[in-house]
Design a protein around this motif. Structure first.
Motif, mmCIF file in Angstrom:
data_model
loop_
_atom_site.group_PDB
_atom_site.id
_atom_site.type_symbol
_atom_site.label_atom_id
_atom_site.label_comp_id
_atom_site.label_asym_id
_atom_site.label_seq_id
_atom_site.Cartn_x
_atom_site.Cartn_y
_atom_site.Cartn_z
ATOM 1 N N LYS A 59 0.850 -1.188 0.000
ATOM 2 C CA LYS A 59 0.000 0.000 0.000
ATOM 3 C C LYS A 59 0.885 1.237 0.000
ATOM 4 O O LYS A 59 1.975 1.216 0.577
ATOM 5 C CB LYS A 59 -0.878 -0.024 1.255
ATOM 6 C CG LYS A 59 -2.126 0.820 1.175
ATOM 7 C CD LYS A 59 -3.051 0.483 2.342
ATOM 8 C CE LYS A 59 -4.364 1.237 2.266
ATOM 9 N NZ LYS A 59 -4.263 2.674 2.230
ATOM 10 N N TYR A 60 0.419 2.309 -0.608
ATOM 11 C CA TYR A 60 1.221 3.529 -0.654
ATOM 12 C C TYR A 60 0.310 4.741 -0.640
ATOM 13 O O TYR A 60 -0.602 4.842 -1.466
ATOM 14 C CB TYR A 60 2.086 3.542 -1.919
ATOM 15 C CG TYR A 60 2.833 4.839 -2.115
ATOM 16 C CD1 TYR A 60 4.067 5.049 -1.530
ATOM 17 C CD2 TYR A 60 2.276 5.874 -2.865
ATOM 18 C CE1 TYR A 60 4.735 6.248 -1.683
ATOM 19 C CE2 TYR A 60 2.936 7.083 -3.024
ATOM 20 C CZ TYR A 60 4.166 7.262 -2.442
ATOM 21 O OH TYR A 60 4.830 8.448 -2.588
ATOM 22 N N THR A 61 0.536 5.643 0.310
ATOM 23 C CA THR A 61 -0.262 6.877 0.354
ATOM 24 C C THR A 61 0.622 8.122 0.284
ATOM 25 O O THR A 61 0.114 9.237 0.345
ATOM 26 C CB THR A 61 -1.105 6.936 1.653
ATOM 27 O OG1 THR A 61 -0.230 6.756 2.772
ATOM 28 C CG2 THR A 61 -2.187 5.864 1.664
ATOM 29 N N GLY A 62 1.918 7.926 0.170
ATOM 30 C CA GLY A 62 2.828 9.060 -0.015
ATOM 31 C C GLY A 62 2.776 10.042 1.134
ATOM 32 O O GLY A 62 2.734 9.643 2.305
ATOM 33 N N GLU A 63 2.759 11.317 0.779
ATOM 34 C CA GLU A 63 2.768 12.366 1.797
ATOM 35 C C GLU A 63 1.374 12.964 1.957
ATOM 36 O O GLU A 63 1.220 14.159 2.183
ATOM 37 C CB GLU A 63 3.799 13.429 1.417
ATOM 38 C CG GLU A 63 5.216 12.856 1.361
ATOM 39 C CD GLU A 63 6.272 13.863 0.933
ATOM 40 O OE1 GLU A 63 5.898 14.931 0.409
ATOM 41 O OE2 GLU A 63 7.471 13.574 1.116
ATOM 42 N N THR A 64 0.352 12.121 1.827
ATOM 43 C CA THR A 64 -1.021 12.645 1.894
ATOM 44 C C THR A 64 -1.571 12.637 3.308
ATOM 45 O O THR A 64 -2.590 13.246 3.567
ATOM 46 C CB THR A 64 -1.970 11.820 1.012
ATOM 47 O OG1 THR A 64 -1.903 10.446 1.441
ATOM 48 C CG2 THR A 64 -1.601 11.915 -0.445
ATOM 49 N N ARG A 65 -0.943 11.911 4.226
ATOM 50 C CA ARG A 65 -1.512 11.818 5.574
ATOM 51 C C ARG A 65 -0.420 11.772 6.629
ATOM 52 O O ARG A 65 0.754 11.654 6.302
ATOM 53 C CB ARG A 65 -2.425 10.597 5.671
ATOM 54 C CG ARG A 65 -1.712 9.297 5.353
ATOM 55 C CD ARG A 65 -2.657 8.122 5.443
ATOM 56 N NE ARG A 65 -3.656 8.162 4.388
ATOM 57 C CZ ARG A 65 -4.537 7.201 4.168
ATOM 58 N NH1 ARG A 65 -4.558 6.138 4.957
ATOM 59 N NH2 ARG A 65 -5.402 7.287 3.171
ATOM 60 N N PHE A 66 -0.844 11.886 7.901
ATOM 61 C CA PHE A 66 0.101 11.859 9.013
ATOM 62 C C PHE A 66 0.822 10.514 9.053
ATOM 63 O O PHE A 66 0.204 9.505 8.803
ATOM 64 C CB PHE A 66 -0.659 12.089 10.329
ATOM 65 C CG PHE A 66 0.244 12.207 11.517
ATOM 66 C CD1 PHE A 66 0.870 13.404 11.817
ATOM 67 C CD2 PHE A 66 0.488 11.109 12.329
ATOM 68 C CE1 PHE A 66 1.731 13.506 12.900
ATOM 69 C CE2 PHE A 66 1.339 11.208 13.413
ATOM 70 C CZ PHE A 66 1.959 12.406 13.695
ATOM 71 N N PRO A 67 2.102 10.440 9.321
ATOM 72 C CA PRO A 67 2.993 11.541 9.721
ATOM 73 C C PRO A 67 3.667 12.262 8.555
ATOM 74 O O PRO A 67 4.201 13.345 8.751
ATOM 75 C CB PRO A 67 4.052 10.805 10.542
ATOM 76 C CG PRO A 67 4.141 9.442 9.909
ATOM 77 C CD PRO A 67 2.751 9.116 9.426
ATOM 78 N N LEU A 68 3.644 11.664 7.345
ATOM 79 C CA LEU A 68 4.470 12.255 6.278
ATOM 80 C C LEU A 68 3.928 13.583 5.758
ATOM 81 O O LEU A 68 4.646 14.328 5.098
ATOM 82 C CB LEU A 68 4.636 11.251 5.130
ATOM 83 C CG LEU A 68 5.466 10.011 5.490
ATOM 84 C CD1 LEU A 68 5.610 9.096 4.287
ATOM 85 C CD2 LEU A 68 6.848 10.412 6.004
ATOM 86 N N ILE A 69 2.675 13.893 6.074
ATOM 87 C CA ILE A 69 2.155 15.195 5.642
ATOM 88 C C ILE A 69 2.929 16.318 6.355
ATOM 89 O O ILE A 69 2.988 17.454 5.869
ATOM 90 C CB ILE A 69 0.631 15.288 5.913
ATOM 91 C CG1 ILE A 69 0.025 16.373 5.033
ATOM 92 C CG2 ILE A 69 0.325 15.505 7.384
ATOM 93 C CD1 ILE A 69 -1.485 16.335 4.948
ATOM 94 N N ALA A 70 3.572 15.977 7.484
ATOM 95 C CA ALA A 70 4.367 16.967 8.222
ATOM 96 C C ALA A 70 5.610 17.399 7.448
ATOM 97 O O ALA A 70 6.277 18.364 7.839
ATOM 98 C CB ALA A 70 4.762 16.407 9.589
ATOM 99 N N GLN A 71 5.925 16.718 6.349
ATOM 100 C CA GLN A 71 7.056 17.166 5.519
ATOM 101 C C GLN A 71 6.815 18.589 5.012
ATOM 102 O O GLN A 71 7.756 19.298 4.657
ATOM 103 C CB GLN A 71 7.244 16.242 4.302
ATOM 104 C CG GLN A 71 7.443 14.778 4.643
ATOM 105 C CD GLN A 71 8.867 14.450 5.055
ATOM 106 O OE1 GLN A 71 9.571 15.293 5.570
ATOM 107 N NE2 GLN A 71 9.275 13.217 4.849
#
Lengths: 254, 249
Positions: free
Chosen positions: A125-137
């Protein structure tokens, strides 16, 4: 319709695994060294020549050597094994972790997402930077502001060390802040803030000029990221060796 | 200077297929597409391959050579060893039609989802005036030949078919950036990029830039600037406050 039936994870015949492996090993070694020096809590200041390692700058707690606290001691001594750099490292680490270059580096090397171009990643599965925690980038610009302030402190340290004369340590501190400045200025957020966010460059000639200069540096962002990171460690190592008396500073004047 | 080159070419359709071995004559100065044509002419007349200009400008002959997304017509045989077996396969991300030909209609669907150029309403065609410095960022993106190699190599859809609905891919996020940076475009592209085209899925691992035959800096000049604009709009309280205080739109 289905995709072409090709079972192999990749058909690449080159050594695609070498760059992510090199990156992983490089980042791991630097992390181990930085962690060791952070928790060592010693050999960060050369009193005779006023050399302060960038890893302990600014030194803001009461356990710091008083002469090394150029900007005062704002906080009481930290308890237990905690050391002064722990107050500044979150900002420096945050700047590097959210950096657009380092993101590419560790997404590939540490998370294999993807390990290399056209090599299948192992995750289902892959959601990239669309949700926490990576949205904090998206907070990268705030770490850029913090890192810029710390860079000014490092520049102050490097310049003030010249008050005792001139030695190899002065040259090393100067090269270190030059590389840090080039890396910080070449940041994508800096490029955006300087002028990238404008729609009409022609109405803002000064910001357009700044954007073009930063764009030139930005082309070398990866190289500057590595050069500045490695040189911070080398600078720290040199200061530690001189501070511990293992080697003596090569003096040119005084 | 000719030699007999060893090739493995994927043959099949959506019901199945496999790599087939061929030995084909290779001459000095040839590209992989020349070999595929010779293969068609001498051994496999029913081999399907899409091509057109043979000059790296039409974007038709996209495929994967030794696992790397490339244009068949722009890959010189001289970059390979004579003893090397060269594998040619269709693009993996798109449904297969036959042999080296894939159905790239995913890209046309995504292209249609990008609202077109929106000049100011009071500006008639022929009255457009703009400075070169304002438009040259968008012009870099106009070099795109729509070979869809970037779409093919992007792991967001290459490795995750389920993301195709939410993610438009680097080519069309670049199209959104092209319009967003255009001095005469009035549409709001920032929210579109994040909400409608899935910019947040991009983790800037730069494979799109690596495979672009036009050497467009897709990540540095289109995707990251768009991410920064999205951060301005959605994730930066200081910019939000500045816009409120100084009444910027």
């Amino acid at each position: 319709m289905a995709r072409a039936e090709i079972a192999a994870r990749t058909l690449r015949t080159d050594r695609w695994w070498l760059p992510p492996l090199t990156t992983f090993v490089g980042l791991l070694l630097i992390s181990i060294y930085a962690a060791f020096r952070t928790f060592q809590g010693d050999y960060y200041w050369v009193d005779q020549y006023h050399y302060l390692t960038p890893m302990y700058s600014p030194c803001l707690t009461e356990e710091c050597v008083p002469a090394a606290s150029h900007f005062g001691q704002w906080f009481p001594a930290l308890p237990g094994f905690l050391t002064p750099p722990l107050l500044i490292i979150p900002f420096l680490l945050g700047f590097r972790i959210t950096c657009y270059y380092y993101r590419k580096a560790y997404y590939r090397a540490a998370w294999a997402s993807p390990p290399a171009c056209a090599v299948a990643e192992p995750h289902s599965k892959y959601t990239g930077e669309t949700r926490f925690p990576l949205i904090a980038q998206n907070l990268h610009r705030y770490f850029f502001y913090a890192a810029s302030l710390l860079l000014l402190v490092n520049i102050y340290d490097a310049v003030s060390a010249f008050s005792t004369g001139l030695g190899l340590g002065n040259i090393i501190l100067l090269v270190n802040v030059s590389l840090l400045a080039a890396y910080t200025l070449s940041c994508h957020s800096c490029r955006h803030i300087a002028g990238g966010r404008l729609k009409h460059f022609s109405k803002h000639p000064v910001r357009y000029w700044m954007w073009t200069q930063i764009s030139k540096l930005n082309n070398r962002h990866m190289q500057l990221a590595w050069a500045s990171l490695i040189f911070v460690c080398l600078t720290d190592l040199y200061v530690a060796l001189v501070a511990s008396g293992t080697i003596s500073d090569l003096r040119f004047i005084n | 200077m000719s030699y007999q080159g060893k090739f493995r070419v994927w043959r099949g359709d959506d019901s199945g297929g496999a790599l087939e071995d061929f030995t084909v004559e290779v001459n000095e100065g040839e590209v992989v597409l020349d070999i595929i044509h010779r293969l068609q002419a001498t051994q496999a007349p029913d081999l399907a391959v899409r091509w057109n200009c043979k000059a790296g400008k039409c974007g038709s002959c996209s495929a994967e050579i030794n696992g790397r997304p490339r244009l068949l017509c722009m890959t010189r045989m001289s970059v390979f060893q004579e003893s090397e077996t060269i594998t040619v396969t269709p693009m993996r991300t798109f449904p297969i039609i036959r042999d080296l030909v894939t159905d790239v209609s995913f890209n046309y669907t995504k292209a249609r989802e990008v609202p077109s150029f929106a000049p100011p309403k009071d500006l008639a065609p022929g009255e457009y005036r703009m400075q070169q410095v304002d438009v040259e960022r968008s012009q870099e993106f106009r070099k795109c030949i729509e070979c869809f190699l970037c779409q093919n190599t992007c792991h967001v859809v290459r490795d995750h078919e389920e993301n195709k609905e939410a993610f438009s891919g680097p080519r069309f996020l670049m199209r959104v950036a092209e319009l967003e940076m255009h001095p005469l475009d009035t549409a709001d592209r920032v929210d579109q990029a994040q909400d409608d085209h899935g910019l947040g899925y991009c983790n800037i691992t730069k494979c799109c830039s690596e495979v672009c035959p036009e050497h467009i800096h897709i990540t540095d000049n289109a995707l990251i600037p768009m991410k920064e604009r999205v951060a301005d709009r959605k994730y930066d309280p200081v910019v939000w406050l500045g816009n409120k205080l100084f009444r910027r739109s």
